[in-house]
Design a protein around this motif. Structure first.
Motif, PDB file in Angstrom:
ATOM      1  N   VAL A 162      60.016 -27.850  91.419  1.00 20.58           N
ATOM      2  CA  VAL A 162      60.504 -26.525  91.543  1.00 20.58           C
ATOM      3  C   VAL A 162      61.207 -25.851  90.509  1.00 20.58           C
ATOM      4  O   VAL A 162      61.753 -26.405  89.573  1.00 20.58           O
ATOM      5  N   ASN A 163      60.637 -24.676  90.302  1.00 17.12           N
ATOM      6  CA  ASN A 163      60.975 -23.921  88.968  1.00 17.12           C
ATOM      7  C   ASN A 163      61.199 -22.347  89.365  1.00 17.12           C
ATOM      8  O   ASN A 163      60.467 -21.840  90.082  1.00 17.12           O
ATOM      9  N   ASP A 164      62.459 -21.909  88.893  1.00 17.95           N
ATOM     10  CA  ASP A 164      62.763 -20.497  89.259  1.00 17.95           C
ATOM     11  C   ASP A 164      62.427 -19.755  87.939  1.00 17.95           C
ATOM     12  O   ASP A 164      62.971 -18.561  88.044  1.00 17.95           O
ATOM     13  N   GLY A 165      61.841 -20.111  87.062  1.00 19.22           N
ATOM     14  CA  GLY A 165      61.594 -19.477  85.704  1.00 19.22           C
ATOM     15  C   GLY A 165      62.467 -19.961  84.647  1.00 19.22           C
ATOM     16  O   GLY A 165      62.171 -19.956  83.448  1.00 19.22           O
ATOM     17  N   SER A 166      63.754 -20.830  85.212  1.00 19.39           N
ATOM     18  CA  SER A 166      64.411 -21.171  83.863  1.00 19.39           C
ATOM     19  C   SER A 166      64.199 -22.642  83.714  1.00 19.39           C
ATOM     20  O   SER A 166      64.413 -23.256  82.489  1.00 19.39           O
ATOM     21  N   GLY A 167      63.535 -23.427  84.354  1.00 26.33           N
ATOM     22  CA  GLY A 167      63.057 -24.923  83.999  1.00 26.33           C
ATOM     23  C   GLY A 167      62.892 -25.694  85.300  1.00 26.33           C
ATOM     24  O   GLY A 167      63.186 -25.113  86.371  1.00 26.33           O
ATOM     25  N   LEU A 168      62.295 -26.862  85.412  1.00 24.67           N
ATOM     26  CA  LEU A 168      61.871 -27.745  86.335  1.00 24.67           C
ATOM     27  C   LEU A 168      63.149 -28.233  86.979  1.00 24.67           C
ATOM     28  O   LEU A 168      64.073 -28.931  86.131  1.00 24.67           O
ATOM     29  N   ALA A 169      63.298 -28.433  88.238  1.00 29.27           N
ATOM     30  CA  ALA A 169      64.101 -29.355  88.955  1.00 29.27           C
ATOM     31  C   ALA A 169      63.537 -30.377  89.736  1.00 29.27           C
ATOM     32  O   ALA A 169      62.195 -30.070  90.480  1.00 29.27           O
ATOM     33  N   ARG A 170      63.946 -31.419  89.680  1.00 26.36           N
ATOM     34  CA  ARG A 170      63.054 -32.437  90.566  1.00 26.36           C
ATOM     35  C   ARG A 170      63.819 -32.709  91.666  1.00 26.36           C
ATOM     36  O   ARG A 170      65.093 -33.037  91.936  1.00 26.36           O
ATOM     37  N   ILE A 171      63.447 -32.668  93.016  1.00 32.32           N
ATOM     38  CA  ILE A 171      63.745 -32.822  94.141  1.00 32.32           C
ATOM     39  C   ILE A 171      63.353 -34.107  94.640  1.00 32.32           C
ATOM     40  O   ILE A 171      62.090 -34.613  94.799  1.00 32.32           O
ATOM     41  N   TYR A 172      64.523 -34.909  95.141  1.00 32.93           N
ATOM     42  CA  TYR A 172      63.983 -36.328  95.637  1.00 32.93           C
ATOM     43  C   TYR A 172      64.421 -36.475  97.045  1.00 32.93           C
ATOM     44  O   TYR A 172      65.667 -36.202  97.481  1.00 32.93           O
ATOM     45  N   SER A 195      91.682 -34.320 108.313  1.00 35.26           N
ATOM     46  CA  SER A 195      91.463 -32.966 109.347  1.00 35.26           C
ATOM     47  C   SER A 195      89.702 -32.940 109.218  1.00 35.26           C
ATOM     48  O   SER A 195      89.004 -33.380 108.366  1.00 35.26           O
ATOM     49  N   SER A 196      89.148 -32.263 110.308  1.00 33.95           N
ATOM     50  CA  SER A 196      87.809 -31.779 110.391  1.00 33.95           C
ATOM     51  C   SER A 196      87.954 -30.533 109.944  1.00 33.95           C
ATOM     52  O   SER A 196      88.737 -29.717 109.556  1.00 33.95           O
ATOM     53  N   GLY A 197      86.554 -29.942 109.461  1.00 31.94           N
ATOM     54  CA  GLY A 197      86.380 -28.612 108.821  1.00 31.94           C
ATOM     55  C   GLY A 197      84.874 -28.211 108.960  1.00 31.94           C
ATOM     56  O   GLY A 197      84.020 -29.018 109.425  1.00 31.94           O
ATOM     57  N   ALA A 198      84.743 -27.195 108.762  1.00 34.30           N
ATOM     58  CA  ALA A 198      83.264 -26.502 108.803  1.00 34.30           C
ATOM     59  C   ALA A 198      82.756 -27.408 107.614  1.00 34.30           C
ATOM     60  O   ALA A 198      83.096 -27.517 106.403  1.00 34.30           O
ATOM     61  N   PRO A 199      81.275 -27.602 107.685  1.00 33.37           N
ATOM     62  CA  PRO A 199      80.635 -27.890 106.536  1.00 33.37           C
ATOM     63  C   PRO A 199      80.818 -27.204 105.155  1.00 33.37           C
ATOM     64  O   PRO A 199      80.890 -25.786 105.228  1.00 33.37           O
ATOM     65  N   PRO A 200      80.842 -27.558 104.108  1.00 33.75           N
ATOM     66  CA  PRO A 200      81.303 -26.821 102.822  1.00 33.75           C
ATOM     67  C   PRO A 200      80.007 -26.298 102.493  1.00 33.75           C
ATOM     68  O   PRO A 200      78.801 -26.597 102.662  1.00 33.75           O
ATOM     69  N   PRO A 201      80.222 -24.918 101.606  1.00 33.70           N
ATOM     70  CA  PRO A 201      79.135 -24.071 101.608  1.00 33.70           C
ATOM     71  C   PRO A 201      78.439 -24.616  99.985  1.00 33.70           C
ATOM     72  O   PRO A 201      79.287 -25.437  99.191  1.00 33.70           O
ATOM     73  N   PRO A 202      77.192 -24.687  99.787  1.00 37.18           N
ATOM     74  CA  PRO A 202      76.615 -25.020  98.621  1.00 37.18           C
ATOM     75  C   PRO A 202      76.811 -24.112  97.405  1.00 37.18           C
ATOM     76  O   PRO A 202      76.983 -22.769  97.684  1.00 37.18           O
ATOM     77  N   TRP A 203      76.899 -24.589  96.335  1.00 40.35           N
ATOM     78  CA  TRP A 203      76.989 -23.579  94.909  1.00 40.35           C
ATOM     79  C   TRP A 203      75.517 -23.318  94.675  1.00 40.35           C
ATOM     80  O   TRP A 203      74.684 -23.833  94.695  1.00 40.35           O
ATOM     81  N   SER A 204      75.601 -21.919  94.366  1.00 38.89           N
ATOM     82  CA  SER A 204      74.216 -21.469  93.910  1.00 38.89           C
ATOM     83  C   SER A 204      73.990 -21.703  92.550  1.00 38.89           C
ATOM     84  O   SER A 204      74.870 -21.307  91.692  1.00 38.89           O
ATOM     85  N   ILE A 205      72.994 -22.273  92.123  1.00 38.73           N
ATOM     86  CA  ILE A 205      72.535 -22.631  90.600  1.00 38.73           C
ATOM     87  C   ILE A 205      71.301 -22.226  90.306  1.00 38.73           C
ATOM     88  O   ILE A 205      70.379 -22.396  91.211  1.00 38.73           O
ATOM     89  N   ALA A 206      70.967 -21.969  89.211  1.00 39.96           N
ATOM     90  CA  ALA A 206      69.448 -22.145  88.775  1.00 39.96           C
ATOM     91  C   ALA A 206      68.712 -23.767  88.554  1.00 39.96           C
ATOM     92  O   ALA A 206      69.534 -24.555  88.390  1.00 39.96           O
ATOM     93  N   THR A 207      67.547 -23.586  88.797  1.00 31.22           N
ATOM     94  CA  THR A 207      66.820 -24.935  88.865  1.00 31.22           C
ATOM     95  C   THR A 207      67.138 -25.715  87.528  1.00 31.22           C
ATOM     96  O   THR A 207      67.049 -27.081  87.564  1.00 31.22           O
ATOM     97  N   THR A 208      67.441 -25.131  86.302  1.00 32.40           N
ATOM     98  CA  THR A 208      67.454 -25.778  85.143  1.00 32.40           C
ATOM     99  C   THR A 208      68.831 -26.535  85.033  1.00 32.40           C
ATOM    100  O   THR A 208      69.163 -27.454  84.172  1.00 32.40           O
ATOM    101  N   LYS A 209      69.942 -26.116  85.870  1.00 33.51           N
ATOM    102  CA  LYS A 209      71.352 -26.789  86.009  1.00 33.51           C
ATOM    103  C   LYS A 209      71.367 -27.961  86.925  1.00 33.51           C
ATOM    104  O   LYS A 209      72.612 -28.095  87.223  1.00 33.51           O
TER     105      LYS A 209
END
Length: 244
Positions: A128-138, A88-102
């Motif tokens: 990117v860093n929210d204060g918890s640690g770096l996240a690498r965005i590709y 079936s079709s559906g609305a786009p799934p929502p993202p999970w909110s996480i810290a950058t270190t996660k």
């Protein structure tokens, strides 16, 4: 039907049946690959022969395949297009909110959202860093995302898929967050305080003002507003750094 979280924990080579929703369409995040998720987690899907059927963002599909590992990332490998059946079709799934270190193993395969400060850029990567640690965005070329406007020090919000690319055991590094579309990158701006002041209704001043015991005039709120208009009294409000 197996939840994705259990499929990810199954031994390599296990055959699984998944009911999952498309979180990144076919071939956007890599050739013959797409991403799906359910309430328990996310997973990359790889088609061994040919290509996927016509599946779009938000579609629910029944997937039949075996669990493998590619560059440290857990993957369900389907044999051909007939192993991915549109339900079936559906609305786009929502993202999970996480810290950058996660951005790591616990969220691998999931569609997530992070917020933070850009610390540096290098080629297709943003850090990117929210204060918890770096996240690498590709940022993959196929997404047509322009990273040129983004500079060090910008506050940014990013939606994307957590993936891994690690060439050597024990496969515990190489995690990155991959945005899918240009709108997955948004600026974060501090809220602007807007104060709306109603315009007082002009009315003529009374001819005779009431007097107090000391002889001082007592102005009503309406009379005071009219007087302010008559005298051309201006009011300037600084919204930043002031408390009223």
């Amino acid at each position: 039907i197996t939840p994705i979280s259990l499929a990810r924990a199954a031994p390599l080579g296990t055959k699984v049946y998944l009911r999952a929703q498309v979180s990144a369409p076919p071939n956007l995040m890599g050739a013959r690959s797409m991403y799906v998720q359910d309430e328990s987690g996310g997973l990359r899907v790889y088609v061994q022969h040919g290509d996927f059927p016509d599946l779009s963002l938000g579609d629910w599909a029944l997937l039949t395949g075996d669990m493998i590992e590619q560059r440290g990332e857990q993957v369900i490998r389907i044999f051909a297009a007939y192993d991915a059946i549109l339900l079936s079709s559906g609305a786009p799934p929502p993202p999970w909110s996480i810290a950058t270190t996660k951005v790591g193993e616990e969220n691998e395969g999931r569609l997530v959202i992070v917020e933070g400060l850009i610390e540096s850029k290098s080629g297709a990567y943003i850090y990117v860093n929210d204060g918890s640690g770096l996240a690498r965005i590709y940022v993959r070329e196929a997404t047509n995302i322009d990273t040129e406007p983004w500079v060090k020090g910008d506050d940014i919000q990013i939606v994307g898929i957590v993936s891994q690319w690690d060439s050597q055991p024990p496969y515990d590094v190489g995690y990155r967050l991959m945005p899918r579309f240009p709108q997955d990158l948004q600026p974060l701006s501090p809220p602007t305080l807007v104060i709306s002041i109603p315009t007082p209704v002009s009315s003529p001043l009374p001819q005779t003002l009431p007097q107090t015991g000391e002889g001082w005039p007592v102005l009503t709120a309406l009379g005071l507003g009219a007087l302010a208009l008559e005298l051309g009294l201006g009011l300037k409000i600084w919204a930043r750094g002031r408390r009223f």
